[in-house]
Write a protein that holds these residues in place. Sequence first.
Motif, mmCIF file in Angstrom:
data_model
loop_
_atom_site.group_PDB
_atom_site.id
_atom_site.type_symbol
_atom_site.label_atom_id
_atom_site.label_comp_id
_atom_site.label_asym_id
_atom_site.label_seq_id
_atom_site.Cartn_x
_atom_site.Cartn_y
_atom_site.Cartn_z
ATOM 1 N N GLU A 1 0.829 -1.206 0.000
ATOM 2 C CA GLU A 1 0.000 0.000 0.000
ATOM 3 C C GLU A 1 0.865 1.259 0.000
ATOM 4 N N ASN B 1 0.767 4.100 -2.841
ATOM 5 C CA ASN B 1 0.602 5.531 -2.550
ATOM 6 C C ASN B 1 1.698 6.357 -3.217
ATOM 7 N N ARG C 1 0.777 6.627 -6.783
ATOM 8 C CA ARG C 1 -0.413 7.433 -7.064
ATOM 9 C C ARG C 1 -0.254 8.896 -6.685
ATOM 10 N N ALA D 1 2.912 10.539 -4.958
ATOM 11 C CA ALA D 1 4.148 11.204 -4.549
ATOM 12 C C ALA D 1 4.899 11.915 -5.673
ATOM 13 N N ASP E 1 9.952 8.065 0.535
ATOM 14 C CA ASP E 1 10.127 8.574 -0.830
ATOM 15 C C ASP E 1 10.535 10.024 -0.790
ATOM 16 N N ARG F 1 -9.637 8.447 3.446
ATOM 17 C CA ARG F 1 -9.345 7.281 2.614
ATOM 18 C C ARG F 1 -8.942 6.108 3.519
ATOM 19 N N THR G 1 7.888 11.573 2.032
ATOM 20 C CA THR G 1 7.068 10.866 3.030
ATOM 21 C C THR G 1 7.829 9.645 3.530
HETATM 22 N N1 LIG Z 1 3.700 8.776 -0.391
HETATM 23 C C1 LIG Z 1 2.806 9.767 -0.448
HETATM 24 N N2 LIG Z 1 3.143 10.936 -1.046
HETATM 25 C C2 LIG Z 1 2.249 11.958 -1.111
HETATM 26 N N3 LIG Z 1 0.982 11.902 -0.595
HETATM 27 C C3 LIG Z 1 0.599 10.760 -0.011
HETATM 28 C C4 LIG Z 1 1.466 9.639 0.127
HETATM 29 N N4 LIG Z 1 0.821 8.662 0.803
HETATM 30 C C5 LIG Z 1 -0.413 9.150 1.078
HETATM 31 N N5 LIG Z 1 -0.570 10.419 0.622
HETATM 32 C C6 LIG Z 1 -1.703 11.292 0.767
HETATM 33 O O1 LIG Z 1 -2.498 10.778 1.794
HETATM 34 C C7 LIG Z 1 -3.821 10.563 1.365
HETATM 35 C C8 LIG Z 1 -4.381 9.351 2.060
HETATM 36 O O2 LIG Z 1 -3.763 8.161 1.608
HETATM 37 P P1 LIG Z 1 -4.559 6.811 1.657
HETATM 38 O O3 LIG Z 1 -3.679 5.726 1.185
HETATM 39 O O4 LIG Z 1 -5.174 6.703 3.009
HETATM 40 O O5 LIG Z 1 -5.749 7.075 0.673
HETATM 41 P P2 LIG Z 1 -5.716 7.050 -0.940
HETATM 42 O O6 LIG Z 1 -4.430 6.499 -1.396
HETATM 43 O O7 LIG Z 1 -6.052 8.424 -1.421
HETATM 44 O O8 LIG Z 1 -6.929 6.094 -1.279
HETATM 45 P P3 LIG Z 1 -7.038 4.518 -0.962
HETATM 46 O O9 LIG Z 1 -8.071 4.409 0.104
HETATM 47 O O10 LIG Z 1 -7.434 3.891 -2.242
HETATM 48 O O11 LIG Z 1 -5.697 4.081 -0.517
HETATM 49 C C9 LIG Z 1 -3.690 10.404 -0.128
HETATM 50 O O12 LIG Z 1 -4.896 10.791 -0.760
HETATM 51 C C10 LIG Z 1 -2.569 11.373 -0.459
HETATM 52 O O13 LIG Z 1 -3.066 12.695 -0.561
#
Ligand SMILES: Nc1ncnc2c1ncn2[C@@H]1O[C@H](COP(=O)(O)OP(=O)(O)OP(=O)(O)O)[C@@H](O)[C@H]1O
Length: 474
Positions: free
Chosen positions: A381, A385, A388, A390, A412, A425, A452
């Motif tokens: 996960e 993230n 998706r 970073a 990262d 989320r 992060t």
């Molecule tokens: N490595 C990262 N770099 C930048 N932003 C991040 C990172 N990890 C998480 N985030 C931020 O934190 C938020 C919450 O992450 P989370 O994984 O809980 O939800 P999501 O990825 O948006 O959706 P999902 O429930 O499908 O995982 C993300 O929407 C994003 O804005």
Amino acid sequence: MKLITPLGASLRASLSAYMRAERIARFGRHGLLALGCVLVLSLFGSSFWQAGTSLQALGDLQRHAERTGRVDSLMIQLVEAENGVRGYLLTRNRAYLEPYLNSLATVTYTLDDIHLDLGKGPENEQILAQLTGLITLRMRILSDEVERGQLIDRSASADGRRYMDEIRKTLGEIKRRTRVQGQQSFEASIAHVDRTRWVVATLAGGALALLVVLFLVLRAQVRLREQITRLLAQENVRLERQVRARTAELSDLASYLTNTREAEKARLARELHDELGALLTAVRMDVAWIARKLDPAVLAPHRERFDRLLRTLDSGIALKRRIIDDLRPPLLQELGLVAALRTLGEEFAKNTGIQVALDLPDGDLILPPETSLALFRIAQEALTNVRRHAQASHVDLSLRVGPERLQLAVADDGAGFDADSAHGRHGLAGMRHRVQMFAGDFAIDSRPGEGTQIRASLPYEGVVQPEPATDAAQ
Ligand SMILES: Nc1ncnc2c1ncn2[C@@H]1O[C@H](COP(=O)(O)OP(=O)(O)OP(=O)(O)O)[C@@H](O)[C@H]1O
Ligand SMILES: [Mg+2]
């Protein structure tokens, strides 16, 4: 589901009793305060009044003594005048006349003072007129004797004695009246003092009673407040217990859902592998067999179709494998966590073009399957993230083994985010929950623009297997 029950009935009752008492006490306090002020002021006034009355009584006593003294002094002046005149007549020494001459000058003033002391009124006027007449007559006889230089006849001296007796009697009567007057005014003053004494005592009693009432009201309020504080503390404990119980319930539910989802994925993967996998493989083998067995002349017009069918079947088999890999982490069961993480990192680098630095133990770890799965899912996960959100160019994936803890970290150099405001989320919440299921610690270290880092630390008592994990796969 009702998560938190409302306030306890006893606390509600105490709170409303307190509000009621507070409302009453607010008005009561002001009323009691006003009454207290009135009482204290009255007490002060009456004490002042009592002191004035006592002073007046003492003044009356002093005035009474002065009046009596004035009456006595008049008699003394007359007797001294008489004795002086007798001395002069016997010795012809004019020095003896001094008291007589002094009396001539002062008697009138003394009479005026006595007149003032007695006050107006027909009886007083009458007795004073009588006294003045007698004194005038007596002084006239004395003045005749001084003028002639000898005693006048016997009858005149008998008159003189009679006048003096009358004067003595009249002065006695005046003294009596003065005494009666003084007595009356003194008794009036004493009665006054007595009355004010009672007034002061009553007011002091009232003030004391008021103090007692105020004390009781305040004590009742303090007790009520203490009771409410106690009840609030109990209520707090009750609510905390409820919150803990509900949190545990929700946590159990989340754990159940996580486990169920994993079990479901495993079941699906098994079905796909065993059923669909077997099916597709059988079909492919049959198609290949038919292609082999057919006469080439018969096959030639359909060769292209056969090849496309075989390619489609291969794609289906590859798709099935990918789906199974997604559902059940490849290598995790077969080769263990370290190898699975290594493959995950390498696949991620290959698919995204992001550079991945791995820092993993050399051998595999002896871990319960659920712990391996949890750590693998967290890494999965975290990398999802990164892909998706970073926009990173570099990722560090590490698994470190401490004496009692196992720490997985994914860091990262991407966009970062405000960890306090990332809500709504499930990815991060799921990671946190997986860690909590093993009584571990989870931390997100991120700020916008600063990359992060995700850290999951689990208790660990195992050892690193000395042999490389690849042996197990063979
Ligand atoms: N490595 C990262 N770099 C930048 N932003 C991040 C990172 N990890 C998480 N985030 C931020 O934190 C938020 C919450 O992450 P989370 O994984 O809980 O939800 P999501 O990825 O948006 O959706 P999902 O429930 O499908 O995982 C993300 O929407 C994003 O804005
Ligand atoms: Mg996510």
